[in-house]
Enzyme design. Structure first.
Site, PDB file in Angstrom:
ATOM      1  N   ALA A   1      -3.533  14.668   5.774  1.00  0.00           N
ATOM      2  CA  ALA A   1      -3.305  13.360   6.411  1.00  0.00           C
ATOM      3  C   ALA A   1      -2.296  12.556   5.604  1.00  0.00           C
ATOM      4  O   ALA A   1      -2.403  12.468   4.384  1.00  0.00           O
ATOM      5  CB  ALA A   1      -4.623  12.601   6.508  1.00  0.00           C
TER       6      ALA A   1
ATOM      7  N   HIS B   1       3.307  14.420   1.499  1.00  0.00           N
ATOM      8  CA  HIS B   1       2.713  15.742   1.240  1.00  0.00           C
ATOM      9  C   HIS B   1       3.848  16.751   1.391  1.00  0.00           C
ATOM     10  O   HIS B   1       4.714  16.570   2.263  1.00  0.00           O
ATOM     11  CB  HIS B   1       1.625  16.068   2.263  1.00  0.00           C
ATOM     12  CG  HIS B   1       0.414  15.184   2.179  1.00  0.00           C
ATOM     13  ND1 HIS B   1      -0.594  15.388   1.266  1.00  0.00           N
ATOM     14  CD2 HIS B   1       0.065  14.085   2.888  1.00  0.00           C
ATOM     15  CE1 HIS B   1      -1.534  14.460   1.424  1.00  0.00           C
ATOM     16  NE2 HIS B   1      -1.160  13.653   2.399  1.00  0.00           N
TER      17      HIS B   1
ATOM     18  N   ARG C   1       1.871   9.462  -5.885  1.00  0.00           N
ATOM     19  CA  ARG C   1       1.474  10.751  -6.488  1.00  0.00           C
ATOM     20  C   ARG C   1       1.869  10.805  -7.962  1.00  0.00           C
ATOM     21  O   ARG C   1       2.056   9.780  -8.592  1.00  0.00           O
ATOM     22  CB  ARG C   1       2.085  11.938  -5.719  1.00  0.00           C
ATOM     23  CG  ARG C   1       2.017  11.872  -4.198  1.00  0.00           C
ATOM     24  CD  ARG C   1       0.627  11.771  -3.644  1.00  0.00           C
ATOM     25  NE  ARG C   1       0.616  11.947  -2.201  1.00  0.00           N
ATOM     26  CZ  ARG C   1      -0.359  11.516  -1.412  1.00  0.00           C
ATOM     27  NH1 ARG C   1      -1.405  10.881  -1.910  1.00  0.00           N
ATOM     28  NH2 ARG C   1      -0.315  11.732  -0.119  1.00  0.00           N
TER      29      ARG C   1
ATOM     30  N   HIS D   1       1.631   5.342  -1.731  1.00  0.00           N
ATOM     31  CA  HIS D   1       1.195   6.503  -2.531  1.00  0.00           C
ATOM     32  C   HIS D   1       2.413   7.113  -3.212  1.00  0.00           C
ATOM     33  O   HIS D   1       3.337   7.572  -2.530  1.00  0.00           O
ATOM     34  CB  HIS D   1       0.546   7.551  -1.631  1.00  0.00           C
ATOM     35  CG  HIS D   1      -0.707   7.052  -0.979  1.00  0.00           C
ATOM     36  ND1 HIS D   1      -1.955   7.186  -1.544  1.00  0.00           N
ATOM     37  CD2 HIS D   1      -0.905   6.380   0.184  1.00  0.00           C
ATOM     38  CE1 HIS D   1      -2.868   6.633  -0.761  1.00  0.00           C
ATOM     39  NE2 HIS D   1      -2.249   6.129   0.300  1.00  0.00           N
TER      40      HIS D   1
ATOM     41  N   LYS E   1      -9.563  -0.465  -5.624  1.00  0.00           N
ATOM     42  CA  LYS E   1      -9.557   0.118  -4.276  1.00  0.00           C
ATOM     43  C   LYS E   1     -10.850   0.893  -4.038  1.00  0.00           C
ATOM     44  O   LYS E   1     -11.172   1.838  -4.771  1.00  0.00           O
ATOM     45  CB  LYS E   1      -8.342   1.050  -4.146  1.00  0.00           C
ATOM     46  CG  LYS E   1      -8.272   1.853  -2.858  1.00  0.00           C
ATOM     47  CD  LYS E   1      -7.726   1.043  -1.691  1.00  0.00           C
ATOM     48  CE  LYS E   1      -7.780   1.799  -0.384  1.00  0.00           C
ATOM     49  NZ  LYS E   1      -6.714   2.765  -0.194  1.00  0.00           N
TER      50      LYS E   1
ATOM     51  N   HIS F   1       0.880  -1.193   0.000  1.00  0.00           N
ATOM     52  CA  HIS F   1       0.000   0.000   0.000  1.00  0.00           C
ATOM     53  C   HIS F   1       0.903   1.226   0.000  1.00  0.00           C
ATOM     54  O   HIS F   1       1.473   1.591   1.029  1.00  0.00           O
ATOM     55  CB  HIS F   1      -0.892  -0.016   1.243  1.00  0.00           C
ATOM     56  CG  HIS F   1      -1.860   1.133   1.312  1.00  0.00           C
ATOM     57  ND1 HIS F   1      -3.198   0.964   1.628  1.00  0.00           N
ATOM     58  CD2 HIS F   1      -1.707   2.456   1.116  1.00  0.00           C
ATOM     59  CE1 HIS F   1      -3.809   2.145   1.628  1.00  0.00           C
ATOM     60  NE2 HIS F   1      -2.913   3.080   1.326  1.00  0.00           N
TER      61      HIS F   1
ATOM     62  N   ASP G   1       1.510   2.523   3.508  1.00  0.00           N
ATOM     63  CA  ASP G   1       0.637   3.697   3.374  1.00  0.00           C
ATOM     64  C   ASP G   1       1.470   4.974   3.439  1.00  0.00           C
ATOM     65  O   ASP G   1       0.991   6.008   3.907  1.00  0.00           O
ATOM     66  CB  ASP G   1      -0.474   3.705   4.424  1.00  0.00           C
ATOM     67  CG  ASP G   1      -1.564   4.721   4.092  1.00  0.00           C
ATOM     68  OD1 ASP G   1      -1.624   5.183   2.933  1.00  0.00           O
ATOM     69  OD2 ASP G   1      -2.343   5.070   5.012  1.00  0.00           O
TER      70      ASP G   1
ATOM     71  N   ASN H   1      -5.549   7.134  -5.733  1.00  0.00           N
ATOM     72  CA  ASN H   1      -6.289   8.346  -5.335  1.00  0.00           C
ATOM     73  C   ASN H   1      -5.588   9.615  -5.832  1.00  0.00           C
ATOM     74  O   ASN H   1      -5.190  10.473  -5.063  1.00  0.00           O
ATOM     75  CB  ASN H   1      -6.509   8.397  -3.813  1.00  0.00           C
ATOM     76  CG  ASN H   1      -5.210   8.435  -3.014  1.00  0.00           C
ATOM     77  OD1 ASN H   1      -4.188   7.909  -3.442  1.00  0.00           O
ATOM     78  ND2 ASN H   1      -5.248   9.077  -1.846  1.00  0.00           N
TER      79      ASN H   1
ATOM     80  N   HIS I   1     -10.547   0.977   1.918  1.00  0.00           N
ATOM     81  CA  HIS I   1     -10.277   1.937   2.995  1.00  0.00           C
ATOM     82  C   HIS I   1     -11.485   1.842   3.929  1.00  0.00           C
ATOM     83  O   HIS I   1     -12.525   2.429   3.671  1.00  0.00           O
ATOM     84  CB  HIS I   1     -10.110   3.359   2.446  1.00  0.00           C
ATOM     85  CG  HIS I   1      -9.737   4.344   3.511  1.00  0.00           C
ATOM     86  ND1 HIS I   1      -8.550   5.031   3.521  1.00  0.00           N
ATOM     87  CD2 HIS I   1     -10.387   4.728   4.646  1.00  0.00           C
ATOM     88  CE1 HIS I   1      -8.483   5.792   4.600  1.00  0.00           C
ATOM     89  NE2 HIS I   1      -9.598   5.635   5.289  1.00  0.00           N
TER      90      HIS I   1
ATOM     91  N   HIS J   1      -4.644  -0.874   5.799  1.00  0.00           N
ATOM     92  CA  HIS J   1      -4.112  -0.156   6.969  1.00  0.00           C
ATOM     93  C   HIS J   1      -4.997  -0.271   8.215  1.00  0.00           C
ATOM     94  O   HIS J   1      -5.539   0.715   8.710  1.00  0.00           O
ATOM     95  CB  HIS J   1      -3.817   1.317   6.659  1.00  0.00           C
ATOM     96  CG  HIS J   1      -4.871   2.029   5.848  1.00  0.00           C
ATOM     97  ND1 HIS J   1      -6.208   2.022   6.174  1.00  0.00           N
ATOM     98  CD2 HIS J   1      -4.772   2.766   4.720  1.00  0.00           C
ATOM     99  CE1 HIS J   1      -6.867   2.726   5.276  1.00  0.00           C
ATOM    100  NE2 HIS J   1      -6.029   3.191   4.386  1.00  0.00           N
TER     101      HIS J   1
HETATM  102  C1  NCD Z   1      -3.427   9.018   2.190  1.00  0.00           C
HETATM  103  C2  NCD Z   1      -3.012  10.084   1.177  1.00  0.00           C
HETATM  104  O1  NCD Z   1      -2.465  11.117   1.565  1.00  0.00           O
HETATM  105  O2  NCD Z   1      -3.225   9.840  -0.029  1.00  0.00           O
HETATM  106  N1  NCD Z   1      -3.409   9.619   3.508  1.00  0.00           N
HETATM  107  C3  NCD Z   1      -3.336   8.963   4.683  1.00  0.00           C
HETATM  108  O3  NCD Z   1      -3.423   9.613   5.712  1.00  0.00           O
HETATM  109  N2  NCD Z   1      -3.173   7.666   4.758  1.00  0.00           N
HETATM  110  C4  NCD Z   1      -4.761   8.443   1.830  1.00  0.00           C
HETATM  111  C5  NCD Z   1      -5.142   7.185   2.556  1.00  0.00           C
HETATM  112  O4  NCD Z   1      -4.543   6.125   2.343  1.00  0.00           O
HETATM  113  O5  NCD Z   1      -6.072   7.227   3.366  1.00  0.00           O
HETATM  114 ZN    ZN Z   2      -3.180   5.038   1.677  1.00  0.00          ZN
END
Ligand code: NCD
Ligand code: ZN
Length: 335
Positions: free
Chosen positions: A253, A241, A16, A14, A94, A12, A237, A40, A131, A165
């Site tokens: 988040a 950011h 971007r 991210h 997802k 899992h 996860d 996402n 999720h 998660h």
């Molecule tokens: C994730 C994100 O920033 O894309 N943020 C997070 O807090 N885990 C999204 C997600 O997996 O919920």
């Molecule tokens: Zn995530």
């Protein structure tokens, strides 16, 4: 004594797009042999044409690293005509309930609306990644979702369902209750509780969805991770950011852990005398559950005095400045 892992996987992650992807994807690809790439984006990855372009962008960024991106589609209503031909190009779909996390506005408002899609996925063997949070009170969101997991597990008994998660002991209990339920767990949820996020000075770099829970929840998660419960997989996860979106009013988040996740897992498992189970937790369980064969990669860890950097580009990692017990070296970089 050095310690090694073979083909670790992050189930899992991210990545971007654009400059952020160029920064973070190689950091994962260096130590992991593959990862499940979250869809996402804005707009979400919910068409195969978009998914192919995204996959190409990732492959360009990680060239030479021997890393397999396992692509996930963003849930909407799909037809069999859409899914059947692309089944082998995707690892799963997802499901984001609308509004529960970063970039989930296009998510699902009523889960009953996708029953037809779920039936198709069950028939043609496409895993469902979830999720699992409601929009209720923040500490109860995952617990409130448990009844939805139960309904899905019963209604679609041949559908492979991954509870993403997980953060609660209630979710842990579900693993032994339903054959078709599996889970990922992050690094941060094995080491922190809500206290670490808001109990002292506010810690924006530990703020993520789902929020870290109570000590007894962490203990239940740690227990099944350390014994590498066969239905549990590591999924960082890791959610980068830019610092301006974290150290501000309205902190986004997401905890950024990818570059040091494995090193910290080795330390955690060593501290609990469970190093022999780490291979299953970070690779073998995922290979079996998803029936995948990732690139071969041997990752060697040695004792070190390295320190976690303050920043990677514009992104602050978990625990900047903290000393790492283990350093990482990748063998066989032949790609
Ligand atoms: C994730 C994100 O920033 O894309 N943020 C997070 O807090 N885990 C999204 C997600 O997996 O919920
Ligand atoms: Zn995530």
């Amino acid at each position: 004594m050095p310690f090694s892992l073979s083909s670790p996987l992050d189930m899992h992650i991210h990545f971007r797009e654009g400059d952020m992807l160029k920064l973070v994807a190689p950091l994962s690809a260096k130590t992991f042999a593959g990862g499940v790439i979250m869809p996402n984006l804005v707009p979400p990855v919910d068409h195969i044409s978009r998914l192919i372009i995204y996959e190409e962008e990732i492959n360009k960024a990680i060239i030479g690293h021997g890393f397999q991106p396992y692509m996930a589609l963003f849930m909407r209503s799909y037809t069999e005509e859409e899914l059947a031909p692309i089944k082998d190009r995707i690892i799963g779909i997802k499901l984001y309930p609308a509004g529960v996390t970063t970039h989930s506005d296009q998510g699902i408002k009523r889960i009953e609306d996708i029953n037809r899609t779920l039936a198709i996925m069950q028939d043609i063997d496409i895993p469902l990644l979830v999720h699992g949070e409601t929009t209720g009170f923040v500490m109860d969101r995952e617990r409130e979702f448990i009844s939805i997991y139960e309904r899905l597990a019963r209604q679609f008994p041949r559908l492979t369902i991954i509870m993403e998660h997980i953060t609660t002991k209630e979710a842990v209990d579900m693993l032994d209750r339903y054959e078709n339920l599996h889970a990922t767990v992050t690094l941060q949820h094995l080491i922190i509780t809500l206290d670490d996020v808001v109990g002292g000075l506010l810690a924006p770099h530990l703020f993520c969805k789902p929020i870290a829970k109570r000590p007894e929840d962490r203990a239940a998660l740690l227990h099944i991770a350390l014994k590498a419960h066969p239905k549990l997989m590591f999924g960082s996860d890791s959610a980068p950011h830019p610092v301006s979106k974290k150290e501000c009013c309205g902190c986004a988040a997401g905890v950024f852990t990818a570059p040091i996740a494995l090193q910290m897992l080795v330390e955690l498992f060593e501290d609990h005398d469970a190093l022999e189970n780490l291979q299953a937790f970070v690779s073998d369980n995922a290979k079996r559950i998803y029936e995948i064969t990732p690139p071969e990669k041997t990752v060697v860890f040695e004792k070190t005095g390295d320190v976690i950097p303050d920043k990677y580009g514009d992104v602050v990692p978990i625990y900047p400045g903290r000393k790492l017990a283990w350093n990482v070296k990748v063998e066989g970089e032949i790609w």
